[in-house]
Scaffold this motif. Structure first.
Motif, PDB file in Angstrom:
ATOM      1  N   VAL A 174      55.628  72.493  33.263  1.00 44.74           N
ATOM      2  CA  VAL A 174      54.870  70.998  33.033  1.00 44.74           C
ATOM      3  C   VAL A 174      56.182  70.150  34.127  1.00 44.74           C
ATOM      4  N   CYS A 175      55.489  69.239  34.887  1.00 44.11           N
ATOM      5  CA  CYS A 175      56.047  68.640  35.531  1.00 44.11           C
ATOM      6  C   CYS A 175      56.558  67.196  35.176  1.00 44.11           C
ATOM      7  N   GLY A 176      57.769  66.755  35.678  1.00 44.28           N
ATOM      8  CA  GLY A 176      58.348  65.522  35.034  1.00 44.28           C
ATOM      9  C   GLY A 176      57.301  64.243  34.690  1.00 44.28           C
ATOM     10  N   SER A 177      56.319  64.078  35.533  1.00 41.73           N
ATOM     11  CA  SER A 177      55.568  62.831  35.130  1.00 41.73           C
ATOM     12  C   SER A 177      54.684  63.187  33.851  1.00 41.73           C
ATOM     13  N   CYS A 178      54.359  64.702  33.537  1.00 42.17           N
ATOM     14  CA  CYS A 178      53.707  64.900  32.321  1.00 42.17           C
ATOM     15  C   CYS A 178      54.423  65.100  31.103  1.00 42.17           C
ATOM     16  N   TYR A 179      55.732  64.900  31.358  1.00 41.84           N
ATOM     17  CA  TYR A 179      56.759  65.728  30.134  1.00 41.84           C
ATOM     18  C   TYR A 179      57.650  64.465  29.553  1.00 41.84           C
ATOM     19  N   TRP A 223      52.800  73.909  41.099  1.00 37.74           N
ATOM     20  CA  TRP A 223      51.923  73.653  40.413  1.00 37.74           C
ATOM     21  C   TRP A 223      52.529  73.088  39.066  1.00 37.74           C
ATOM     22  N   CYS A 224      51.656  72.238  38.470  1.00 37.29           N
ATOM     23  CA  CYS A 224      51.982  71.796  37.063  1.00 37.29           C
ATOM     24  C   CYS A 224      51.219  72.283  35.905  1.00 37.29           C
ATOM     25  N   SER A 225      51.763  72.903  35.017  1.00 39.70           N
ATOM     26  CA  SER A 225      50.770  73.577  33.854  1.00 39.70           C
ATOM     27  C   SER A 225      49.845  72.287  33.019  1.00 39.70           C
ATOM     28  N   ALA A 226      50.404  71.127  33.084  1.00 42.65           N
ATOM     29  CA  ALA A 226      49.421  70.160  32.566  1.00 42.65           C
ATOM     30  C   ALA A 226      48.578  69.638  33.571  1.00 42.65           C
ATOM     31  N   HIS A 227      49.029  69.315  34.697  1.00 43.30           N
ATOM     32  CA  HIS A 227      48.318  68.555  35.700  1.00 43.30           C
ATOM     33  C   HIS A 227      46.941  69.800  35.829  1.00 43.30           C
ATOM     34  N   ASP A 228      47.574  71.016  36.043  1.00 46.42           N
ATOM     35  CA  ASP A 228      46.564  72.135  36.567  1.00 46.42           C
ATOM     36  C   ASP A 228      46.134  73.109  35.290  1.00 46.42           C
TER      37      ASP A 228
END
Ligand code: ZN
Length: 254
Positions: A174-179, A223-228
């Motif tokens: 997960v990336c910073g903007s999704c967490y 990659w971001c697990s949430a964005h992607d």
């Protein structure tokens, strides 16, 4: 090493009949298979159940065959978000599931190390000279428990090297903007307590910790697990739905 880490992206592949994303750069430069499986209804890599059902076992064996002809065994842990690691120097052919283990190390070819993830960071560690490998499952609880420092320490002991010789990649997570997390989480991993919930970038936390240890080279997956989440499993983006992808790392026998 200073400033933000370079990005390095896992490339989509279906070689060996198993859809996944792999670091071609690590295969080319170091001769190791390093990647993560794609999200798919028939490729959930969770290892709940003792023993794992035959369908799960078959899926893992298919992954180890797809990762390369030189893999005879795959080792995965039932993770507890802790800091316990296992050094595996030999394993029975096929799938071995270890209880309560959040990371693996080996200096042997033919063993595919694996962790399961759905937002937490798979940390790939390699000492290229001797081919010593480490793969860690690092969410905020594991990071707070010291899984990263413990893992790097164990790798350097096995390789008889200093952290400056270690190459590291923070994989799909997960990336910073999704967490967004509460103050207690930030305090646990970064030592400072903000006054309100904030966005937290776990891979950047790991980069800072890697820098503190003197690790030679760090890259971060773009990659971001949430964005992607159409490609990967995300605990956050799916509102807690079950399902895991497998991150893997191994050196095939020649
Ligand atoms: Zn994201």
């Amino acid at each position: 090493m200073t400033g933000p880490a370079a990005h390095l992206q896992e490339q989509h592949t279906t070689s060996g009949g198993f859809e996944r994303y792999e670091l071609e750069a690590w295969r080319d430069a170091y001769g190791v298979a390093a990647g993560v499986t794609a999200r798919s209804p028939d490729a959930d890599m969770s290892v709940a159940g003792e023993p794992p059902p035959e369908s799960v076992r078959a899926r893992w064996l298919q992954l180890s065959r797809a990762a390369g002809e030189g893999f005879r065994a795959v080792v995965v842990g039932r993770q507890v978000h802790g800091a316990r690691l296992q050094v595996t120097l030999d394993a029975a052919a096929g799938l071995t599931v270890l209880e309560g283990v959040d990371g693996h190390l080996t200096d042997r070819p033919g063993l595919l190390l694996a962790v399961t993830v759905a937002d937490c960071v798979p940390v790939y560690l390699l000492e290229p000279e001797r081919g010593v490998l480490g793969l860690l499952h690092a969410g905020w609880r594991g990071i707070a428990a010291g899984v990263f420092e413990t893992g790097v320490g164990a790798l350097c002991e096995l390789a008889e090297c200093s952290p400056s010789s270690v190459v590291m990649h923070c994989g799909v997570s997960v990336c910073g903007s999704c967490y967004e997390v509460g103050p207690e989480v930030v305090e646990a991993v970064a030592g400072e307590r903000p006054g309100a919930p904030v966005k937290l970038d776990l891979r950047d936390v790991l980069r800072v910790r890697a820098e503190a240890l003197g690790i030679g080279h760090v890259t971060i997956s773009s990659w971001c697990s949430a964005h992607d989440h159409d490609r990967f499993h995300s605990h956050r983006a799916s509102a807690g739905a079950p399902g895991r992808v497998a991150a893997y790392l191994g050196r095939p026998t020649a």
